[in-house]
Design an enzyme around this catalytic site. Structure first.
Site, PDB file in Angstrom:
ATOM      1  N   GLU A 228     -45.191 -11.170  41.090  1.00  0.00           N
ATOM      2  CA  GLU A 228     -44.451 -12.194  39.710  1.00  0.00           C
ATOM      3  C   GLU A 228     -43.353 -12.319  38.776  1.00  0.00           C
ATOM      4  OE1 GLU A 228     -46.756 -14.280  40.455  1.00  0.00           O
ATOM      5  OE2 GLU A 228     -48.923 -14.063  40.380  1.00  0.00           O
TER       6      GLU A 228
ATOM      7  N   GLU B 295     -47.880 -16.683  46.854  1.00  0.00           N
ATOM      8  CA  GLU B 295     -49.199 -17.145  46.134  1.00  0.00           C
ATOM      9  C   GLU B 295     -50.053 -17.433  47.362  1.00  0.00           C
ATOM     10  OE1 GLU B 295     -48.545 -16.810  43.298  1.00  0.00           O
ATOM     11  OE2 GLU B 295     -46.163 -17.030  42.774  1.00  0.00           O
TER      12      GLU B 295
ATOM     13  N   HIS C 262     -40.713 -13.633  41.217  1.00  0.00           N
ATOM     14  CA  HIS C 262     -40.460 -15.340  41.024  1.00  0.00           C
ATOM     15  C   HIS C 262     -40.343 -15.175  39.751  1.00  0.00           C
ATOM     16  CE1 HIS C 262     -44.653 -14.998  43.565  1.00  0.00           C
ATOM     17  NE2 HIS C 262     -43.729 -14.781  44.261  1.00  0.00           N
TER      18      HIS C 262
ATOM     19  N   ASP D 136     -45.793 -18.158  35.939  1.00  0.00           N
ATOM     20  CA  ASP D 136     -45.580 -16.164  36.997  1.00  0.00           C
ATOM     21  C   ASP D 136     -45.601 -15.627  36.169  1.00  0.00           C
ATOM     22  OD1 ASP D 136     -45.538 -16.393  39.263  1.00  0.00           O
ATOM     23  OD2 ASP D 136     -44.308 -17.694  39.235  1.00  0.00           O
TER      24      ASP D 136
ATOM     25  N   TYR E 269     -36.482 -17.798  38.897  1.00  0.00           N
ATOM     26  CA  TYR E 269     -36.176 -19.126  38.272  1.00  0.00           C
ATOM     27  C   TYR E 269     -34.984 -18.850  37.701  1.00  0.00           C
ATOM     28  CZ  TYR E 269     -40.882 -19.999  39.684  1.00  0.00           C
ATOM     29  OH  TYR E 269     -42.486 -19.842  40.413  1.00  0.00           O
TER      30      TYR E 269
ATOM     31  N   HIS F 134     -51.416 -14.512  47.092  1.00  0.00           N
ATOM     32  CA  HIS F 134     -52.743 -13.949  46.326  1.00  0.00           C
ATOM     33  C   HIS F 134     -53.671 -14.764  45.892  1.00  0.00           C
ATOM     34  CE1 HIS F 134     -47.576 -13.847  44.043  1.00  0.00           C
ATOM     35  NE2 HIS F 134     -48.617 -12.590  44.689  1.00  0.00           N
TER      36      HIS F 134
HETATM   37 ZN    ZN Z   1     -45.604 -15.892  41.625  1.00  0.00          ZN
HETATM   38 ZN    ZN Z   2     -49.286 -15.318  41.725  1.00  0.00          ZN
END
Ligand code: ZN
Ligand code: ZN
Length: 354
Positions: A127, A228, A130, A97, A134, A231
């Site tokens: 991204e 995702e 994302h 990411d 985490y 994407h």
């Molecule tokens: Zn991502």
């Molecule tokens: Zn992505």
């Protein structure tokens, strides 16, 4: 490279302030066009962009809205192989990411269809979210020291580093050589990353959840997985539009190279899945990982209009059905994970048919 050869000449960076740019939809091109950079939502050449944009906006979510209190209790109780896999997979996902966040704007500098740049910008934002999810997961379940060691494991674990080199080198090549062929490979790198690389990680988290462990982490992953998917959809469409607009880029030789890139991505994902998951995680086996990843490889290559790569893996393995069931964030029942999981999920269809 022969300058006459398609893709050999340098690709012009898109102009910035460009009042003399084309406003004609017909003359718009993904690369090498003369863009005004105006965000014109009424005159789009690529009809799919409207749907994509709407879906991406509907998918908006906030990592902290997912409750991780069960995960805080579960994490110390995971078996050693589960915990090792959890840490290594997160380390890999953080890298993916992060490099996406950094690389997408580089791609956008050469895209002369502004509506597609809008999509790339939204993807970049997602991204970032994302990557932050985490951190939220790690901040919740472990100490700052453990968190830092997980965030940077990819720098020292040779398996992780090798994986990241493959994608990193594809992206770096375009920093050195700005031609259409190299950009096409960056597009393919994105497609492999979005469509193959995330998946042994995703299946690991869904498998933990179906065994009653780390439900909040699995929920974070579902939202990431949903993004995702869009994407993947975006890069599939970009490559397919390039096939139409720049057919000379897709020589037999180049298609063979793209195919080999995808197959290398599949081989690496399986090797990685075997390294982190192996046969030590209840509910998953090496064979399940390999079959599922080859099946995804087939889906990705046939989505670009080519023949399947692995004739043995044409159908979704029966024993992996739960992966797509778990990944369907829009069908999450709010009482299942005790989270306000569908707060922003107003879209009705998930794009899981890629
Ligand atoms: Zn991502
Ligand atoms: Zn992505």
């Amino acid at each position: 490279m022969n300058r006459e050869h398609a893709g050999g000449a340098a690709l012009p960076k898109k102009p910035l302030f460009n009042p003399m740019g084309d406003t004609e939809v017909r003359s718009r091109r993904l690369i090498g066009g003369n863009t005004t950079n105006l965000n014109d939502f009424n005159n789009m050449k690529y009809a799919w962009v409207s749907d994509w944009y709407r879906q991406a906006m509907n998918n908006f979510w906030i990592p902290e809205e997912i409750n991780l209190s069960q995960d805080v209790k579960d994490y110390p109780a995971l078996s050693l192989p589960e915990r090792r896999a959890y840490d290594k997979i997160l380390s890999f996902l953080v890298f993916l990411d992060s490099i996406q966040t950094a690389n997408l704007p580089c791609v956008g500098e050469y895209i002369t269809a502004n509506e597609v740049n809008l999509c790339l910008n939204i993807q970049t934002f997602q991204e970032c979210v994302h990557s932050q999810s985490y951190s939220y997961m790690l901040d919740s379940i472990c100490s700052p020291d453990e968190r830092n060691s997980i965030l940077y494991q990819w720098k020292t674990d040779e398996h992780l580093l090798r994986r990241n080199e493959f994608i990193g080198n594809i992206y770096n090549a375009f920093q050195e050589q700005k031609d259409p062929q190299t950009l096409l490979k960056v597009m393919m790198g994105n497609y492999i990353l979005e469509g193959i690389y995330f998946y042994s990680g995703f299946m690991f988290f869904y498998n933990l959840a179906r065994n009653g462990k780390m439900p909040g982490s699995a929920q974070e992953i579902r939202y990431i997985n949903r993004d995702e998917n869009t994407h993947l959809w975006l890069f599939r469409n970009i490559i397919r539009e390039l096939q139409k607009e720049e057919p000379e880029l897709f020589s037999e030789e180049t298609v063979a190279e793209l195919r080999e890139m995808l197959m290398e991505g599949v081989r690496q994902e399986i090797a990685w899945g075997h390294y982190v998951i192996g046969d030590e995680i209840p509910g998953l086996t090496r064979a399940m990982v390999a079959d599922y990843i080859r099946y995804l490889g087939n889906l990705r290559w046939t989505s670009l209009g080519y023949e399947a790569l692995y004739p043995e893996n044409l159908r979704e393995p029966e024993e992996m059905r739960w992966v797509s069931e778990y990944s369907n964030a829009n069908l999450v029942k709010t009482d299942f994970f005790e989270a306000r999981s569908t707060a922003y999920a107003k879209s009705t269809a998930l794009l899981d048919d890629l």
